[in-house]
Design an enzyme around this catalytic site. Structure first.
Site, PDB file in Angstrom:
ATOM      1  N   ASP A   1       0.837  -1.209   0.000  1.00 49.72           N
ATOM      2  CA  ASP A   1       0.000   0.000   0.000  1.00 49.72           C
ATOM      3  C   ASP A   1       0.868   1.253   0.000  1.00 49.72           C
ATOM      4  O   ASP A   1       1.990   1.240   0.514  1.00 49.72           O
ATOM      5  CB  ASP A   1      -0.893   0.014   1.248  1.00 49.72           C
TER       6      ASP A   1
ATOM      7  N   ALA B   1       7.884   4.666   7.130  1.00 52.38           N
ATOM      8  CA  ALA B   1       7.703   3.283   6.680  1.00 52.38           C
ATOM      9  C   ALA B   1       6.376   2.769   7.207  1.00 52.38           C
ATOM     10  O   ALA B   1       5.768   3.370   8.106  1.00 52.38           O
ATOM     11  CB  ALA B   1       8.853   2.426   7.191  1.00 52.38           C
ATOM     12  N   LYS B   2       5.955   1.647   6.652  1.00 55.29           N
ATOM     13  CA  LYS B   2       4.641   1.089   7.023  1.00 55.29           C
ATOM     14  C   LYS B   2       4.540   0.791   8.516  1.00 55.29           C
ATOM     15  O   LYS B   2       3.467   0.842   9.097  1.00 55.29           O
ATOM     16  CB  LYS B   2       4.371  -0.207   6.248  1.00 55.29           C
ATOM     17  N   ARG B   3       5.703   0.479   9.139  1.00 55.30           N
ATOM     18  CA  ARG B   3       5.643   0.100  10.558  1.00 55.30           C
ATOM     19  C   ARG B   3       5.476   1.312  11.474  1.00 55.30           C
ATOM     20  O   ARG B   3       5.384   1.156  12.689  1.00 55.30           O
ATOM     21  CB  ARG B   3       6.890  -0.690  10.952  1.00 55.30           C
ATOM     22  N   ASP B   4       5.402   2.514  10.915  1.00 54.01           N
ATOM     23  CA  ASP B   4       5.320   3.725  11.736  1.00 54.01           C
ATOM     24  C   ASP B   4       3.886   4.069  12.145  1.00 54.01           C
ATOM     25  O   ASP B   4       3.526   5.230  12.267  1.00 54.01           O
ATOM     26  CB  ASP B   4       5.954   4.920  11.011  1.00 54.01           C
TER      27      ASP B   4
END
Ligand code: GLU
Length: 300
Positions: free
Chosen positions: A17, A239-242
């Site tokens: 995404d 990043a996506k993990r944020d």
């Protein structure tokens, strides 16, 4: 997409995404194109990691934010014949060579004492026929590199100004036979009539290579605008993990696409809930030149 008025584009890699940083770059690419009377196209750069369904979700997210585009979405993987034709032209002009180096060998190679930092050290540039045959016999599939005639090239960027950077013997065709990104992006932008390239400034350092390659192929160098990235609270690239950084994450929190749009607009210094409203006031020279730091509490 070739049009008399030129074109801009957004060229995401469909590996997952889009997060708010990618969406902000897409919005900027749209604004730069539309504010200069250009067409705007989308190209899926799917020569690499592709996650099933990601391209469709990316397009749906862009549409949900109100961005529109001209012509069909083009997939880079359907254009490899054009990429290989450009590589063949360079080979016919004596401007390529096979490279048998592994990534590790390149890192370990001692660069020439005065050679540019980060450049391919040229290990395979002048192999003899016998040496090449020996490496081929070891079964290593070669990459194909550009035999560059320069070590530097200068580009002018609308946001970053004049930028002079490294041009080495970069890879045109990967060891697996696929076109390399630096080649494909140049071929596609020229062939699709995209004379304006707006993207994250993490790609600025690759741009002299791409601009030089365009000139070798006899094409106009596009107008460039490299936009600052979005950072997390630690100052690293988002990043996506944020946390909740995709549109889907934000919708799951109860926000609306208009609220997410106005967050992006605010990060650019505008109050707007949709693209046309922002476009009416858009002035690239007023854009923030520093990265935008997304804090967890950033809502609207
Ligand atoms: N596909 C590249 C990316 O997603 C962008 C390439 C470009 O805009 O030239 O990072």
């Amino acid at each position: 997409m070739v049009t008399a008025r030129g074109g801009g584009r957004f060229a995401p890699s469909p590996s997952g995404d889009l997060h708010l940083g990618n969406l902000r770059t897409a919005l900027l690419a749209w604004l730069f194109a539309r504010s200069t009377g250009r067409a705007f196209g989308i190209r899926m750069e799917d020569l690499d990691r592709v996650r099933p369904g990601a391209a469709e979700r990316q397009l749906a997210d862009l549409a949900a934010l109100g961005l529109d585009w001209d012509g069909p979405v083009v997939r880079q993987s359907e254009r490899t014949a054009l990429h290989h034709a450009a590589i063949d032209r360079l080979s016919a002009a004596g401007m390529t060579y096979e490279c048998y180096c592994t990534r590790r060998e390149i890192l370990q190679a001692v660069t020439a004492p005065h050679g540019p930092v980060g450049a391919y050290p040229g290990t395979c540039r002048d192999l003899t026929d016998a040496e090449r045959a020996e490496r081929r016999a070891q079964g290593r599939p070669p990459a194909l590199r550009l035999r560059s005639r320069t070590t530097e090239f200068e580009i002018v960027d609308e946001l970053c100004g004049a930028y002079r950077g490294l041009v080495d013997d970069f890879v045109l065709r990967r060891g697996d036979g696929m076109p390399a990104y630096n080649l494909a992006v140049v071929v596609d932008d020229a062939d699709q009539g995209f004379d304006q390239v707006v993207r994250g400034d993490d790609l600025l350092a690759s741009t002299p290579r791409q601009a030089y390659l365009a000139t070798l192929l006899g094409w106009e160098v596009p107008h460039y605008a490299h936009v600052p990235l979005v950072l997390n609270v630690e100052g690293k690239r988002l990043a996506k993990r944020d946390g909740p950084v995709t549109l889907a994450d934000r919708l799951a929190l109860g926000q609306t696409p208009r609220q997410v749009f106005s967050l992006l607009a605010r990060s650019l210094g505008y109050n707007a809930t949709g693209p046309d409203q922002l476009l009416a006031h858009f002035h690239p020279e007023h854009l923030p030149t520093k990265p935008w730091t997304l804090t967890p509490g950033s809502v609207v």
